[in-house]
Design an enzyme around this catalytic site. Structure first.
Site, PDB file in Angstrom:
ATOM      1  NE  ARG A  15     -18.884 -25.878  20.204  1.00 22.54           N
ATOM      2  CZ  ARG A  15     -18.645 -26.645  19.143  1.00 22.54           C
ATOM      3  NH1 ARG A  15     -18.060 -26.151  18.071  1.00 22.54           N
ATOM      4  NH2 ARG A  15     -18.993 -27.925  19.145  1.00 22.54           N
ATOM      5  CE1 TYR A  67      -5.313  -6.889  31.156  1.00 20.14           C
ATOM      6  CE2 TYR A  67      -5.035  -8.610  29.512  1.00 20.14           C
ATOM      7  CZ  TYR A  67      -5.456  -8.203  30.760  1.00 20.14           C
ATOM      8  OH  TYR A  67      -6.016  -9.111  31.608  1.00 20.14           O
ATOM      9  CG  ASP A 138      -7.335  -3.887  23.966  1.00 22.41           C
ATOM     10  OD1 ASP A 138      -8.409  -3.385  24.372  1.00 22.41           O
ATOM     11  OD2 ASP A 138      -6.749  -4.806  24.561  1.00 22.41           O
ATOM     12  CE  LYS A 163     -10.603  -6.082  32.441  1.00 23.08           C
ATOM     13  NZ  LYS A 163      -9.481  -5.940  31.511  1.00 23.08           N
TER      14      LYS A 163
HETATM   15  C1  LIG Z   1      -8.712  -6.795  30.762  1.00 24.91           C
HETATM   16  C2  LIG Z   1      -8.161  -6.434  29.454  1.00 24.91           C
HETATM   17  C3  LIG Z   1      -8.013  -7.396  28.442  1.00 24.91           C
HETATM   18  C4  LIG Z   1      -8.340  -8.866  28.661  1.00 24.91           C
HETATM   19  O1  LIG Z   1      -9.697  -9.053  28.879  1.00 24.91           O
HETATM   20  P1  LIG Z   1     -10.330 -10.263  29.766  1.00 24.91           P
HETATM   21  O2  LIG Z   1     -11.782 -10.018  29.662  1.00 24.91           O
HETATM   22  O3  LIG Z   1      -9.762 -10.152  31.131  1.00 24.91           O
HETATM   23  O4  LIG Z   1      -9.900 -11.525  29.103  1.00 24.91           O
HETATM   24  C5  LIG Z   1      -7.495  -6.994  27.224  1.00 24.91           C
HETATM   25  N1  LIG Z   1      -7.143  -5.704  27.005  1.00 24.91           N
HETATM   26  C6  LIG Z   1      -7.264  -4.761  27.948  1.00 24.91           C
HETATM   27  C7  LIG Z   1      -6.861  -3.357  27.650  1.00 24.91           C
HETATM   28  C8  LIG Z   1      -7.771  -5.088  29.208  1.00 24.91           C
HETATM   29  O5  LIG Z   1      -7.880  -4.145  30.138  1.00 24.91           O
END
Ligand SMILES: *Cc1c(COP(=O)(O)O)cnc(C)c1O
Length: 341
Positions: A15, A67, A138, A163
């Site tokens: 950590r 999101y 993002d 993703k």
């Molecule tokens: C899925 C997603 C998130 C969140 O990510 P997690 O790994 O599920 O916590 C944030 N932004 C976008 C655009 C996403 O598709």
């Protein structure tokens, strides 16, 4: 996989010092985005940590279409009085700029989830930085292979590596990348104190996923374009959202800003939510599931999800996978026909 180990004769605790596996992925993503990358336990771990660096009462300009989890987090912080939020349509550049005065952070997401709208990163980051405001993007839908916000003047990139980067729907992982090394160190400090640390296996799997990201994206976005073009002419479809369609409102900007149009699209069916549900229940090859960016094509009645009431009724989100393009089309076309009855 170790929590504690010897690194060059020094005692290390994961950590605190990170692990060689985390560092290998941080180096790779940092190089691709052009900044200092810090891994987190999930995309939301990265998002929360970036927001955590804001002072109490800070005003955050953020997109109305983005999101759901991020919107919910911002809403919760605002309700508790920790931040003030200013929601805007991020595809309307002038509207975003008009909200900037007095803001402490500009939060963007492009392409947006789920309408795949495109925000003008270069112009918005320029307007924000003139006012001393950092821009956060993002970049989950694009990945650094299709879009590098730091090169366009933005300050921080966040990813849900769950993703496309992981790419196989088998891990949860997040990444923040800061243009400025000190900001990267600050985020590392937040991760340390909050304990939002990634798992060793997840980092290793994401590194392995990264190796095939270029070929996966190539296949997936070629299929996405083919599907979008055919859906545009489909009798059961009112609207198709995909920035790679030459008549899409985001087409020109995406052509300049991105190195490809991505793997996500949205479609609106004629018969509203009932037809959208029927379609999700009719697909055979495509999976009716949430999330995105994996090798399997997924579809979901996004507009029916609690918190997504601002979306048009009957709007489905599709995450296009690596299957044979004609197999995906055949399945979708048959499901559209079955759902229309
Ligand atoms: C899925 C997603 C998130 C969140 O990510 P997690 O790994 O599920 O916590 C944030 N932004 C976008 C655009 C996403 O598709």
């Amino acid at each position: 996989m170790a929590s504690n180990f010897h690194a060059g004769g020094e005692r290390a605790y994961a950590r605190t010092e990170g692990t060689p596996t985390w560092q290998a992925l941080e180096e790779a993503i940092g190089e691709l985005e052009g900044g200092e990358a810090v891994l987190f336990s999930s995309g939301m771990g990265a998002v929360s940590s970036v927001l955590h660096t804001l002072p109490v009462g800070a005003r955050v300009v953020h997109p109305t279409v983005s999101y759901l989890g991020v919107r919910r987090l911002m809403g919760g912080h605002a309700e508790a009085g920790r931040i003030e939020t200013a929601p805007v349509d991020a595809t309307d550049t002038d509207a975003v700029i008009a909200e900037l005065d007095g803001a402490a952070m500009l939060w963007l997401e492009t392409p947006t989830n789920p309408l795949v709208g495109i925000a003008d990163l270069r112009r918005l980051a320029e307007a924000a930085s003139e006012r001393g405001i950092p821009t956060v993007v993002d970049n989950t839908f694009a990945t650094p292979l299709l879009q590098r916000p730091l090169e366009l003047g933005c300050d921080i990139v966040v990813h849900s590596a769950t993703k496309l980067i992981g790419g196989h729907s088998d891990l949860l992982l997040g990444i923040a990348v800061a243009r400025d090394g000190d900001k990267g160190e600050e985020l590392r400090g937040v991760r340390h104190d909050a304990g939002a640390t990634p798992g060793g296996l997840e980092a290793w799997l994401a590194l392995r996923g990264l190796r095939t990201l270029p070929v996966r994206i190539e296949r997936m976005q070629a299929t996405a374009l083919l599907i979008a073009e055919r859906l545009r002419d489909h009798a059961q479809v009112i609207a198709v959202h995909y920035p790679g369609l030459s008549d899409d409102p985001g087409y020109e900007l995406a052509s300049r800003q991105m190195d490809g149009f991505g793997t996500m699209l949205a479609l609106q069916v004629k018969g509203g939510s009932d037809q959208a549900d029927a379609l999700c229940n009719s697909v055979l090859l495509i999976t009716h599931a949430t999330s995105l960016g994996g090798v399997e094509t997924l579809i979901e009645n996004r507009a029916a999800a609690p918190g997504e009431e601002h979306l048009p009724e009957g709007l489905l989100r599709m995450s296009v996978g690596c299957e044979h393009p004609e197999d995906v089309w055949e399945d979708l076309d048959a499901a559209l026909a079955a759902s229309a009855r």
